[in-house]
Design a protein around this motif. Structure first.
Motif, mmCIF file in Angstrom:
data_model
loop_
_atom_site.group_PDB
_atom_site.id
_atom_site.type_symbol
_atom_site.label_atom_id
_atom_site.label_comp_id
_atom_site.label_asym_id
_atom_site.label_seq_id
_atom_site.Cartn_x
_atom_site.Cartn_y
_atom_site.Cartn_z
ATOM 1 N N SER A 9 43.397 3.072 -16.388
ATOM 2 C CA SER A 9 42.961 2.237 -15.262
ATOM 3 C C SER A 9 42.186 1.009 -15.761
ATOM 4 C CB SER A 9 42.063 3.046 -14.317
ATOM 5 O OG SER A 9 41.344 2.164 -13.476
ATOM 6 N N PRO A 10 42.650 -0.197 -15.431
ATOM 7 C CA PRO A 10 41.938 -1.398 -15.888
ATOM 8 C C PRO A 10 40.542 -1.523 -15.272
ATOM 9 C CG PRO A 10 43.648 -1.985 -14.291
ATOM 10 C CD PRO A 10 43.823 -0.518 -14.593
ATOM 11 N N PRO A 33 42.108 10.693 -10.435
ATOM 12 C CA PRO A 33 41.387 10.487 -9.168
ATOM 13 C C PRO A 33 41.274 11.750 -8.326
ATOM 14 C CG PRO A 33 43.066 8.783 -9.507
ATOM 15 C CD PRO A 33 43.254 9.793 -10.587
ATOM 16 N N ALA A 45 38.210 8.953 -3.299
ATOM 17 C CA ALA A 45 38.955 9.625 -4.372
ATOM 18 C C ALA A 45 39.654 8.633 -5.289
ATOM 19 C CB ALA A 45 39.952 10.631 -3.785
ATOM 20 N N ILE A 47 39.195 6.208 -9.063
ATOM 21 C CA ILE A 47 38.472 5.930 -10.300
ATOM 22 C C ILE A 47 38.492 4.418 -10.518
ATOM 23 C CG2 ILE A 47 38.775 8.150 -11.440
ATOM 24 C CD1 ILE A 47 41.285 6.935 -12.814
ATOM 25 N N SER A 61 34.512 -0.621 -8.996
ATOM 26 C CA SER A 61 34.108 -1.179 -10.288
ATOM 27 C C SER A 61 33.097 -2.313 -10.130
ATOM 28 C CB SER A 61 35.337 -1.657 -11.071
ATOM 29 O OG SER A 61 35.992 -2.733 -10.417
HETATM 30 N N1 LIG Z 1 39.036 -1.920 -6.333
HETATM 31 C C1 LIG Z 1 38.876 -0.661 -7.024
HETATM 32 C C2 LIG Z 1 40.219 -0.186 -7.503
HETATM 33 C C3 LIG Z 1 40.180 1.245 -8.020
HETATM 34 C C4 LIG Z 1 41.568 1.842 -8.032
HETATM 35 O O1 LIG Z 1 42.472 1.436 -7.290
HETATM 36 N N2 LIG Z 1 41.741 2.876 -8.879
HETATM 37 C C5 LIG Z 1 43.012 3.548 -8.958
HETATM 38 C C6 LIG Z 1 43.373 3.826 -10.407
HETATM 39 S S1 LIG Z 1 43.773 2.350 -11.267
HETATM 40 C C7 LIG Z 1 42.891 4.878 -8.240
HETATM 41 O O2 LIG Z 1 41.926 5.588 -8.396
HETATM 42 N N3 LIG Z 1 43.912 5.213 -7.433
HETATM 43 C C8 LIG Z 1 43.982 6.494 -6.786
HETATM 44 C C9 LIG Z 1 44.230 6.358 -5.315
HETATM 45 O O3 LIG Z 1 44.258 5.221 -4.799
HETATM 46 O O4 LIG Z 1 44.405 7.395 -4.679
HETATM 47 C C10 LIG Z 1 37.885 -0.853 -8.198
HETATM 48 O O5 LIG Z 1 37.679 -2.007 -8.604
HETATM 49 O O6 LIG Z 1 37.289 0.133 -8.667
#
Ligand SMILES: N[C@@H](CCC(=O)N[C@@H](CS)C(=O)NCC(=O)O)C(=O)O
Length: 198
Positions: A9-10, A33, A45, A47, A61
């Motif tokens: 995950s970036p 997640p 949920a 990360i 983040s």
């Molecule tokens: N805007 C969020 C984006 C976080 C995000 O989308 N994380 C993804 C992994 S790259 C995630 O956890 N996806 C699981 C889901 O949406 O259920 C941040 O900056 O933390």
């Protein structure tokens, strides 16, 4: 405190870079997640999720970096001055936006063909990536850092986006069109915070 996330995950990588740049002690756990600790700390949920020393969960983040920056440690990643802060935050939005577009294309490419949104969808996101990287080159100009004369969240966001872009789209060859940005990114990659990502 403990950061929950995945090196894929970036947004997680962005938080890891920020934590190391601040010189703060933290634990890091590779989790999906769907992991129970993520769900307990973050109702969305997702990360990254940061579990603070007092047990409370923090997300996303952007908020995690803001929190970590306020804890002390090395020099501030987010300047206090209003205009400076907004400019650094704009760089963050640029980096996050590129990451969002790369995530969208990667997700589309993993979707079974019959359910894909189609070439227009890919093209729309690809143009965000291309324009975003061009804006980074332009906004960096001849400066030693993306903003000001020391590392800030602007560089953390820039590096996080380019690391992910290189991994997900190794054939994009953005360096040829954007040599100044390429040089800056190469310099950032020498920093222990980025080397520590492995
Ligand atoms: N805007 C969020 C984006 C976080 C995000 O989308 N994380 C993804 C992994 S790259 C995630 O956890 N996806 C699981 C889901 O949406 O259920 C941040 O900056 O933390």
């Amino acid at each position: 405190m403990k950061l929950l996330g995945s090196s894929r995950s970036p947004y997680v990588q962005k938080c890891r870079i920020a934590l190391v740049e601040k010189g703060l002690a933290f634990d890091y756990e590779e989790v999906a997640p769907t992991h129970a600790e993520v769900i307990a700390g973050n109702p969305l949920a997702k990360i990254p999720t940061l579990i603070r020393a007092d047990g409370r969960g923090l997300y996303d983040s952007s908020v995690i970096v803001d929190y970590v920056d306020g804890l002390g440690g090395a020099s501030m990643l987010i300047p206090a001055d209003f205009e400076a802060r907004i400019e650094v935050r704009r760089w963050e939005a640029l980096g996050d936006g590129i990451m969002d577009a790369v995530v969208a294309i990667s997700h589309e490419n993993r979707t079974p063909e019959a359910q894909r949104k189609g070439p227009d969808y890919i093209a729309r996101h690809q143009s965000k990536i291309d324009a975003g990287v061009a804006a980074m080159e332009h906004d960096l100009g001849a400066k030693p850092f993306c903003f000001g004369s020391t590392i800030t969240l602007a560089d953390v966001a820039c590096a996080s986006a380019l690391i992910y872009l290189d991994r997900a789209m190794p054939d994009l060859n953005w360096r040829e069109k954007h040599p100044t940005l390429a040089q800056h990114f190469a310099k950032l990659q020498e920093r222990p915070s980025i080397k520590a990502l492995g």
